[in-house]
Scaffold this motif. Structure first.
Motif, PDB file in Angstrom:
ATOM      1  N   SER A 305      -4.550   0.560  10.359  1.00 25.09           N
ATOM      2  CA  SER A 305      -5.823   0.931  10.989  1.00 25.09           C
ATOM      3  C   SER A 305      -6.188  -0.023  12.124  1.00 25.09           C
ATOM      4  CB  SER A 305      -6.953   1.127   9.970  1.00 25.09           C
ATOM      5  OG  SER A 305      -7.329  -0.055   9.437  1.00 25.09           O
ATOM      6  N   LEU A 306      -5.768  -1.293  12.044  1.00 24.33           N
ATOM      7  CA  LEU A 306      -6.016  -2.207  13.171  1.00 24.33           C
ATOM      8  C   LEU A 306      -5.185  -1.775  14.379  1.00 24.33           C
ATOM      9  CD1 LEU A 306      -6.116  -5.686  11.393  1.00 24.33           C
ATOM     10  CD2 LEU A 306      -8.028  -4.304  12.192  1.00 24.33           C
ATOM     11  N   LEU A 307      -3.992  -1.338  14.103  1.00 26.17           N
ATOM     12  CA  LEU A 307      -3.119  -0.884  15.187  1.00 26.17           C
ATOM     13  C   LEU A 307      -3.683   0.382  15.838  1.00 26.17           C
ATOM     14  CD1 LEU A 307      -0.383  -1.918  16.221  1.00 26.17           C
ATOM     15  CD2 LEU A 307       0.646   0.004  15.001  1.00 26.17           C
ATOM     16  N   ALA A 308      -4.167   1.292  14.988  1.00 26.26           N
ATOM     17  CA  ALA A 308      -4.751   2.531  15.518  1.00 26.26           C
ATOM     18  C   ALA A 308      -5.971   2.200  16.377  1.00 26.26           C
ATOM     19  CB  ALA A 308      -5.142   3.441  14.363  1.00 26.26           C
ATOM     20  N   HIS A 309      -6.741   1.243  15.923  1.00 27.42           N
ATOM     21  CA  HIS A 309      -7.931   0.834  16.663  1.00 27.42           C
ATOM     22  C   HIS A 309      -7.536   0.274  18.033  1.00 27.42           C
ATOM     23  CE1 HIS A 309     -11.958  -0.747  17.238  1.00 27.42           C
ATOM     24  NE2 HIS A 309     -11.409  -1.899  17.592  1.00 27.42           N
ATOM     25  N   LEU A 310      -6.493  -0.532  18.020  1.00 31.50           N
ATOM     26  CA  LEU A 310      -6.060  -1.197  19.255  1.00 31.50           C
ATOM     27  C   LEU A 310      -5.479  -0.200  20.254  1.00 31.50           C
ATOM     28  CD1 LEU A 310      -5.646  -4.223  20.220  1.00 31.50           C
ATOM     29  CD2 LEU A 310      -3.266  -3.865  19.632  1.00 31.50           C
ATOM     30  N   ARG A 311      -4.666   0.724  19.733  1.00 33.92           N
ATOM     31  CA  ARG A 311      -3.949   1.643  20.634  1.00 33.92           C
ATOM     32  C   ARG A 311      -4.643   2.994  20.767  1.00 33.92           C
ATOM     33  NH1 ARG A 311       2.081   0.143  18.665  1.00 33.92           N
ATOM     34  NH2 ARG A 311       2.083  -1.970  19.511  1.00 33.92           N
ATOM     35  N   GLY A 312      -5.757   3.142  20.034  1.00 42.17           N
ATOM     36  CA  GLY A 312      -6.492   4.401  20.124  1.00 42.17           C
ATOM     37  C   GLY A 312      -5.767   5.553  19.428  1.00 42.17           C
ATOM     38  N   GLY A 313      -4.840   5.254  18.531  1.00 42.74           N
ATOM     39  CA  GLY A 313      -4.100   6.323  17.834  1.00 42.74           C
ATOM     40  C   GLY A 313      -4.871   6.820  16.624  1.00 42.74           C
ATOM     41  N   GLU A 314      -4.140   7.614  15.820  1.00 40.99           N
ATOM     42  CA  GLU A 314      -4.761   8.190  14.626  1.00 40.99           C
ATOM     43  C   GLU A 314      -4.909   7.142  13.531  1.00 40.99           C
ATOM     44  OE1 GLU A 314      -3.320  11.690  12.232  1.00 40.99           O
ATOM     45  OE2 GLU A 314      -3.043  12.402  14.303  1.00 40.99           O
ATOM     46  N   ARG A 315      -6.002   7.166  12.817  1.00 40.44           N
ATOM     47  CA  ARG A 315      -6.167   6.227  11.704  1.00 40.44           C
ATOM     48  C   ARG A 315      -5.247   6.624  10.560  1.00 40.44           C
ATOM     49  NH1 ARG A 315     -11.237   2.985  11.306  1.00 40.44           N
ATOM     50  NH2 ARG A 315     -10.606   2.828   9.145  1.00 40.44           N
ATOM     51  N   PRO A 316      -4.792   5.660   9.764  1.00 38.69           N
ATOM     52  CA  PRO A 316      -3.885   6.022   8.661  1.00 38.69           C
ATOM     53  C   PRO A 316      -4.618   6.831   7.601  1.00 38.69           C
ATOM     54  CG  PRO A 316      -4.578   3.742   8.476  1.00 38.69           C
ATOM     55  CD  PRO A 316      -5.141   4.247   9.762  1.00 38.69           C
ATOM     56  N   GLY A 317      -3.833   7.525   6.771  1.00 42.14           N
ATOM     57  CA  GLY A 317      -4.442   8.233   5.646  1.00 42.14           C
ATOM     58  C   GLY A 317      -5.029   7.216   4.683  1.00 42.14           C
ATOM     59  N   PRO A 318      -5.831   7.708   3.708  1.00 41.10           N
ATOM     60  CA  PRO A 318      -6.461   6.761   2.787  1.00 41.10           C
ATOM     61  C   PRO A 318      -5.441   6.027   1.925  1.00 41.10           C
ATOM     62  CG  PRO A 318      -6.809   9.017   2.075  1.00 41.10           C
ATOM     63  CD  PRO A 318      -6.146   9.090   3.416  1.00 41.10           C
ATOM     64  N   TYR A 319      -5.819   4.842   1.473  1.00 36.30           N
ATOM     65  CA  TYR A 319      -4.978   4.062   0.557  1.00 36.30           C
ATOM     66  C   TYR A 319      -4.732   4.891  -0.699  1.00 36.30           C
ATOM     67  CZ  TYR A 319      -3.675   0.416  -2.721  1.00 36.30           C
ATOM     68  OH  TYR A 319      -3.019  -0.307  -3.667  1.00 36.30           O
ATOM     69  N   ASP A 320      -3.460   4.974  -1.149  1.00 39.02           N
ATOM     70  CA  ASP A 320      -3.153   5.893  -2.252  1.00 39.02           C
ATOM     71  C   ASP A 320      -3.093   5.229  -3.634  1.00 39.02           C
ATOM     72  OD1 ASP A 320      -0.811   4.490  -2.084  1.00 39.02           O
ATOM     73  OD2 ASP A 320       0.417   6.138  -1.335  1.00 39.02           O
ATOM     74  N   GLY A 321      -3.207   3.902  -3.670  1.00 41.63           N
ATOM     75  CA  GLY A 321      -3.212   3.236  -4.983  1.00 41.63           C
ATOM     76  C   GLY A 321      -1.920   3.425  -5.756  1.00 41.63           C
ATOM     77  N   ARG A 322      -0.807   3.549  -5.034  1.00 39.82           N
ATOM     78  CA  ARG A 322       0.485   3.722  -5.725  1.00 39.82           C
ATOM     79  C   ARG A 322       1.259   2.419  -5.728  1.00 39.82           C
ATOM     80  NH1 ARG A 322       2.919   9.051  -3.009  1.00 39.82           N
ATOM     81  NH2 ARG A 322       1.571  10.556  -4.021  1.00 39.82           N
ATOM     82  N   GLY A 323       2.041   2.204  -6.765  1.00 39.31           N
ATOM     83  CA  GLY A 323       2.875   1.009  -6.794  1.00 39.31           C
ATOM     84  C   GLY A 323       3.716   0.996  -8.061  1.00 39.31           C
ATOM     85  N   SER A 324       4.806   0.255  -8.025  1.00 40.53           N
ATOM     86  CA  SER A 324       5.690   0.164  -9.195  1.00 40.53           C
ATOM     87  C   SER A 324       5.738  -1.269  -9.690  1.00 40.53           C
ATOM     88  CB  SER A 324       7.118   0.584  -8.812  1.00 40.53           C
ATOM     89  OG  SER A 324       7.104   1.929  -8.413  1.00 40.53           O
ATOM     90  N   CYS A 325       5.565  -1.427 -10.988  1.00 45.42           N
ATOM     91  CA  CYS A 325       5.629  -2.773 -11.576  1.00 45.42           C
ATOM     92  C   CYS A 325       6.826  -2.829 -12.517  1.00 45.42           C
ATOM     93  CB  CYS A 325       4.368  -3.073 -12.384  1.00 45.42           C
ATOM     94  SG  CYS A 325       2.910  -3.241 -11.356  1.00 45.42           S
ATOM     95  N   TYR A 326       7.561  -3.905 -12.432  1.00 49.20           N
ATOM     96  CA  TYR A 326       8.712  -4.095 -13.326  1.00 49.20           C
ATOM     97  C   TYR A 326       8.249  -4.784 -14.602  1.00 49.20           C
ATOM     98  CZ  TYR A 326      11.204  -2.704  -9.230  1.00 49.20           C
ATOM     99  OH  TYR A 326      11.637  -1.969  -8.163  1.00 49.20           O
ATOM    100  N   ILE A 327       8.873  -4.397 -15.718  1.00 51.18           N
ATOM    101  CA  ILE A 327       8.494  -4.986 -17.016  1.00 51.18           C
ATOM    102  C   ILE A 327       9.742  -5.549 -17.677  1.00 51.18           C
ATOM    103  CG2 ILE A 327       7.382  -4.595 -19.248  1.00 51.18           C
ATOM    104  CD1 ILE A 327       6.127  -2.073 -18.137  1.00 51.18           C
ATOM    105  N   GLU A 328       9.717  -6.855 -17.967  1.00 52.71           N
ATOM    106  CA  GLU A 328      10.812  -7.506 -18.704  1.00 52.71           C
ATOM    107  C   GLU A 328      10.705  -7.079 -20.168  1.00 52.71           C
ATOM    108  OE1 GLU A 328      13.153  -9.687 -17.666  1.00 52.71           O
ATOM    109  OE2 GLU A 328      12.455 -10.055 -15.612  1.00 52.71           O
TER     110      GLU A 328
END
Ligand SMILES: Cc1cc2nc3c(=O)[nH]c(=O)nc-3n(C[C@H](O)[C@H](O)[C@H](O)COP(=O)(O)OP(=O)(O)OC[C@H]3O[C@@H](n4cnc5c(N)ncnc54)[C@H](O)[C@@H]3O)c2cc1C
Length: 375
Positions: A305-328
């Protein structure tokens, strides 16, 4: 655009790296501040504690970072004025056009009376190192992995600690003289991930590890060797391996940015209520677990979003809260839980079963971050 990033952990490192990659220092002047001289992955603390590696081998010194447009400063942040976007450190004052708070979560060791004097904790680097010396001396008795408060970083970590402790004691030939239990206020090991919780409960049962659920720890009495629980019960212990209570760093609490302990942000954009001030990672309240992968994902949205602000491009989609955690899981196997908390109608957490292949994948996860951030 002067961008000031407070905290060079998972979130701050990813943000500085992305900004440098996309801009090469032409339009962004990025200052990344941290009080420490090195980064250590959270999971490395388990490796240090069980003697699988040494601290020297897992420290990633910030002086290795050479990125166009990014200056890394070793300073301690002492005050944050979010309205003026002015930050005071032990070395001076920094003004910013955009301020990003990525200071993580601190530990409240005194929040559980007795923990500092009579227990051990494995969440700080110093605590993990102390345990690396203490564990080889533990030859029998009751070991309790105790979660002293929620939310806490990396929800699978207490389960991992118990499973790796089982392996450690077995390898030393003293497992049959020891009891291992986990005490937590949660009803299951990882509440949003039922498959992973079932698999962990199965692994505990196979190894004779007791899972004491729905119980809140209030204090430790080292003289009597008991853990006191909120319902009045007591649990005897000889070795206590604690997950300390967490809280936002004092400087954040004093800044007035926090509400109910952490900094509220828009879960879509990571913006705080202060203009041009963002908060990412463990220091923010966003509705995802406190884990590095989520801090990293949030950093990417802010960078775009900082890049979009700087270059006047499209703002990114919303944060999706996705991620993978490894478990020992112990026994040389690692599982993976894939979390999606914000993109769909429901929170989901699905398990990729423990395997030897996932050991290699976890290794790659760490090595790729190391190369990206420090290479
Ligand atoms: C045992 C354990 C295992 C874990 N395993 C995993 C895992 O497998 N996967 C995963 O994704 N996550 C894991 N985590 C969690 C992960 O480490 C954190 O959630 C993650 O580091 C959060 O990133 P962050 O950028 O929000 O904060 P942090 O990475 O904590 O970074 C915050 C930075 O701010 C700095 N700082 C704080 N206060 C000040 C100040 N006043 N002035 C200057 N600098 C300051 C700190 O020095 C720190 O470098 C684990 C954690 C633990 C403890």
């Amino acid at each position: 655009m002067r961008i000031l990033i407070l905290g060079a952990g998972f979130g701050g490192l990813e943000l500085a790296t992305m900004l440098s990659e996309v801009d090469q220092g032409d339009a962004f002047d990025v200052v990344l501040i941290d009080k420490n001289d090195a980064f250590v992955f959270g999971y490395s603390k388990l490796d240090v504690m069980f003697g699988r590696t040494t601290l020297d081998d897992v420290r990633l010194p910030y002086r290795m970072i050479e990125k166009p447009g990014v200056r890394v400063l070793r300073e301690t942040v002492t005050a944050i004025d979010a309205v003026a976007r002015r930050v005071t450190t032990d070395a001076g004052v920094h003004e910013a056009d955009v301020l990003v708070v990525a200071l993580g979560a601190d530990y409240d060791f005194d929040g559980t009376p007795g923990l500092a004097d009579y227990g051990n904790e494995f969440y700080s680097v110093a605590g993990a190192e102390r345990l690396a010396s203490a564990l080889p001396e533990f030859n029998g008795g009751r070991a309790v992995v105790g979660v002293c408060g929620a939310p806490f970083k990396c929800p699978p970590a207490p389960s991992e600690a118990a499973l790796l402790l089982h392996d450690f004691l077995t390898a030393r030939g003293v497992r049959d003289r020891c009891e291992i239990s986990i005490v937590t206020s949660f009803e299951t090991p990882i509440p949003p991930a039922p498959d992973a919780s079932r698999a962990l409960l199965g692994a505990f049962a196979e190894r004779g590890i007791s899972f004491v659920s729905g119980r809140r720890i209030t204090s430790l009495d080292g003289n009597r060797g008991v853990v006191a629980l909120a319902d009045g019960d007591e649990l005897p212990y000889d070795l206590f391996l604690g997950v300390p209570k967490h809280r936002a760093p004092d400087v954040v609490l004093a800044s007035g940015m926090a509400e109910n302990g952490y900094i509220p942000v828009s879960s879509q954009t990571l913006e705080t209520k202060f203009p041009a001030v963002y908060a990412i990672g463990d220091v923010a309240t966003i509705g995802v677990p406190k884990a590095g992968v989520f801090a990293e994902g949030a950093a990417r949205v802010v960078a775009k979003s900082l890049l979009a602000h700087l270059r006047g491009g499209e703002r990114p989609g919303p944060y999706d809260g996705r991620g993978s955690c490894y478990i020992e899981f112990g026994g040389g196997r690692v599982g993976r839980v894939d979390i999606d908390f914000l993109s769909g109608p429901q929170k989901t957490g699905t398990l990729e079963k423990p395997s030897v292949e996932l050991v290699a994948e976890k290794k790659h996860f760490g090595a790729s971050r190391k190369a990206r951030w420090f290479g």
